[in-house]
Design a protein around this motif. Structure first.
Motif, PDB file in Angstrom:
ATOM      1  N   UNK A  35       0.101  33.154  38.017  1.00  0.00           N
ATOM      2  CA  UNK A  35       0.923  31.947  38.063  1.00  0.00           C
ATOM      3  C   UNK A  35       0.038  30.846  38.619  1.00  0.00           C
ATOM      4  N   UNK A  36      -0.248  29.866  37.757  1.00  0.00           N
ATOM      5  CA  UNK A  36      -1.143  28.798  38.175  1.00  0.00           C
ATOM      6  C   UNK A  36      -0.606  27.452  37.737  1.00  0.00           C
ATOM      7  N   UNK A  37      -0.861  26.477  38.567  1.00  0.00           N
ATOM      8  CA  UNK A  37      -0.466  25.105  38.267  1.00  0.00           C
ATOM      9  C   UNK A  37      -1.620  24.205  38.664  1.00  0.00           C
ATOM     10  N   UNK A  38      -2.535  24.026  37.716  1.00  0.00           N
ATOM     11  CA  UNK A  38      -3.670  23.131  37.935  1.00  0.00           C
ATOM     12  C   UNK A  38      -3.240  21.731  37.523  1.00  0.00           C
ATOM     13  N   UNK A  39      -2.889  20.933  38.487  1.00  0.00           N
ATOM     14  CA  UNK A  39      -2.486  19.557  38.195  1.00  0.00           C
ATOM     15  C   UNK A  39      -3.611  18.820  37.471  1.00  0.00           C
ATOM     16  N   UNK A  40      -4.851  19.266  37.706  1.00  0.00           N
ATOM     17  CA  UNK A  40      -6.009  18.652  37.043  1.00  0.00           C
ATOM     18  C   UNK A  40      -5.929  18.788  35.528  1.00  0.00           C
ATOM     19  N   UNK A  41      -5.195  19.786  35.026  1.00  0.00           N
ATOM     20  CA  UNK A  41      -5.046  19.969  33.586  1.00  0.00           C
ATOM     21  C   UNK A  41      -4.307  18.792  32.942  1.00  0.00           C
ATOM     22  N   UNK A  42      -3.594  18.013  33.731  1.00  0.00           N
ATOM     23  CA  UNK A  42      -2.942  16.803  33.203  1.00  0.00           C
ATOM     24  C   UNK A  42      -3.982  15.851  32.619  1.00  0.00           C
ATOM     25  N   UNK A  43      -5.205  15.923  33.131  1.00  0.00           N
ATOM     26  CA  UNK A  43      -6.274  15.057  32.626  1.00  0.00           C
ATOM     27  C   UNK A  43      -6.670  15.405  31.192  1.00  0.00           C
ATOM     28  N   UNK A  44      -6.248  16.556  30.713  1.00  0.00           N
ATOM     29  CA  UNK A  44      -6.552  16.948  29.326  1.00  0.00           C
ATOM     30  C   UNK A  44      -5.882  16.035  28.309  1.00  0.00           C
ATOM     31  N   UNK A  45      -4.984  15.171  28.750  1.00  0.00           N
ATOM     32  CA  UNK A  45      -4.371  14.194  27.835  1.00  0.00           C
ATOM     33  C   UNK A  45      -5.208  12.928  27.717  1.00  0.00           C
ATOM     34  N   UNK A  46      -6.220  12.775  28.546  1.00  0.00           N
ATOM     35  CA  UNK A  46      -7.017  11.536  28.540  1.00  0.00           C
ATOM     36  C   UNK A  46      -7.786  11.268  27.242  1.00  0.00           C
ATOM     37  N   UNK A  87     -11.035  18.882  22.633  1.00  0.00           N
ATOM     38  CA  UNK A  87     -11.400  18.455  21.268  1.00  0.00           C
ATOM     39  C   UNK A  87     -10.147  18.302  20.404  1.00  0.00           C
ATOM     40  N   UNK A  88      -9.240  19.277  20.488  1.00  0.00           N
ATOM     41  CA  UNK A  88      -8.002  19.202  19.702  1.00  0.00           C
ATOM     42  C   UNK A  88      -7.142  18.016  20.144  1.00  0.00           C
ATOM     43  N   UNK A  89      -7.091  17.759  21.447  1.00  0.00           N
ATOM     44  CA  UNK A  89      -6.340  16.602  21.939  1.00  0.00           C
ATOM     45  C   UNK A  89      -6.940  15.302  21.415  1.00  0.00           C
ATOM     46  N   UNK A  94      -3.844   9.968  18.083  1.00  0.00           N
ATOM     47  CA  UNK A  94      -2.919   8.982  17.527  1.00  0.00           C
ATOM     48  C   UNK A  94      -1.458   9.402  17.689  1.00  0.00           C
ATOM     49  N   UNK A  95      -1.243  10.540  18.324  1.00  0.00           N
ATOM     50  CA  UNK A  95       0.107  11.068  18.487  1.00  0.00           C
ATOM     51  C   UNK A  95       0.363  11.343  19.968  1.00  0.00           C
ATOM     52  N   UNK A  96       1.042  10.424  20.594  1.00  0.00           N
ATOM     53  CA  UNK A  96       1.223  10.455  22.048  1.00  0.00           C
ATOM     54  C   UNK A  96       1.773  11.782  22.569  1.00  0.00           C
ATOM     55  N   UNK A  97       2.769  12.349  21.939  1.00  0.00           N
ATOM     56  CA  UNK A  97       3.325  13.603  22.444  1.00  0.00           C
ATOM     57  C   UNK A  97       2.450  14.799  22.070  1.00  0.00           C
ATOM     58  N   UNK A  98       1.957  14.823  20.846  1.00  0.00           N
ATOM     59  CA  UNK A  98       1.179  15.973  20.384  1.00  0.00           C
ATOM     60  C   UNK A  98      -0.108  16.173  21.172  1.00  0.00           C
ATOM     61  N   UNK A  99      -0.670  15.093  21.710  1.00  0.00           N
ATOM     62  CA  UNK A  99      -1.917  15.188  22.474  1.00  0.00           C
ATOM     63  C   UNK A  99      -1.748  16.077  23.709  1.00  0.00           C
ATOM     64  N   UNK A 100      -0.512  16.281  24.147  1.00  0.00           N
ATOM     65  CA  UNK A 100      -0.261  17.109  25.335  1.00  0.00           C
ATOM     66  C   UNK A 100      -0.217  18.601  25.025  1.00  0.00           C
ATOM     67  N   UNK A 101      -0.136  18.974  23.759  1.00  0.00           N
ATOM     68  CA  UNK A 101       0.089  20.370  23.401  1.00  0.00           C
ATOM     69  C   UNK A 101      -1.150  21.267  23.296  1.00  0.00           C
ATOM     70  N   UNK A 102      -2.313  20.783  22.837  1.00  0.00           N
ATOM     71  CA  UNK A 102      -3.465  21.695  22.721  1.00  0.00           C
ATOM     72  C   UNK A 102      -3.843  22.446  24.003  1.00  0.00           C
TER      73      UNK A 102
END
Length: 165
Positions: A35-46, A87-89, A94-102
């Motif tokens: 069980x992990x919650x790396x808040x740093x992973x939020x940066x993957x949307x950048x 890379x996938x993000x 061009x897709x604001x929501x989809x960029x969060x999924x990879x």
């Protein structure tokens, strides 16, 4: 030349922020494990804002994994999962929501095997897929969406070179 400096600077800042955020979460044992919650992973949307985020989050993840004492397979495959996600993000920029999924998909498919075989954690691969995906949904989809919303009004000041450069 100045564009290369801007790119490298942005990537370095993103990597540094990733490391700092991971180290903060590591102090409460949430940066790794079943069980992990790396808040740093939020940066993957950048990558939504800048291609410099791709090497930034990859380097940040690699350094974080080394500095938090991860097993070698985690350093390799954890960084690979983040690289695939970044890379996938970027390709979905061009897709604001989809960029969060990879990051959710990449980590949910790769990290459970690391948890099971590199760390020998008790549990099944499907269980780890659920727990890793849940942490990534919290970090990337929820926190990442908040991050995108917060940065939208200032994106041209942060991610775009000024006219005088």
């Amino acid at each position: 030349m100045k564009k290369n400096v801007l790119f490298m600077t942005q990537a370095a800042i993103i990597a540094a922020i990733y490391v700092v955020l991971t180290m903060m979460v590591a102090t409460v044992n949430l940066a790794s494990g079943a069980i992990q919650f790396r808040i740093s992973e939020a940066l993957c949307v950048l990558p939504f804002f800048t291609p410099a985020a791709v090497p930034g989050v990859i380097i940040g993840c690699f350094l974080s994994n080394v500095l938090t004492g991860c097993a070698l397979p985690d350093i390799i495959f954890g960084t690979l999962a983040t690289a695939i996600a970044a890379v996938a993000s970027y390709k979905l920029k061009d897709h604001r929501f989809l960029v969060t999924l990879p990051p959710v998909v990449s980590n949910a498919l790769i990290i459970p095997f690391v948890l099971k075989f590199a760390y020998g954690l008790e549990g099944t691969i499907p269980f780890f897929m659920v727990t890793v995906a849940a942490g990534e949904i919290l970090a990337c989809v929820i926190c990442g969406s908040v991050l995108i919303t917060a940065l939208m009004p200032v994106r041209k000041y942060i991610f775009t070179p000024s006219v005088t450069q």
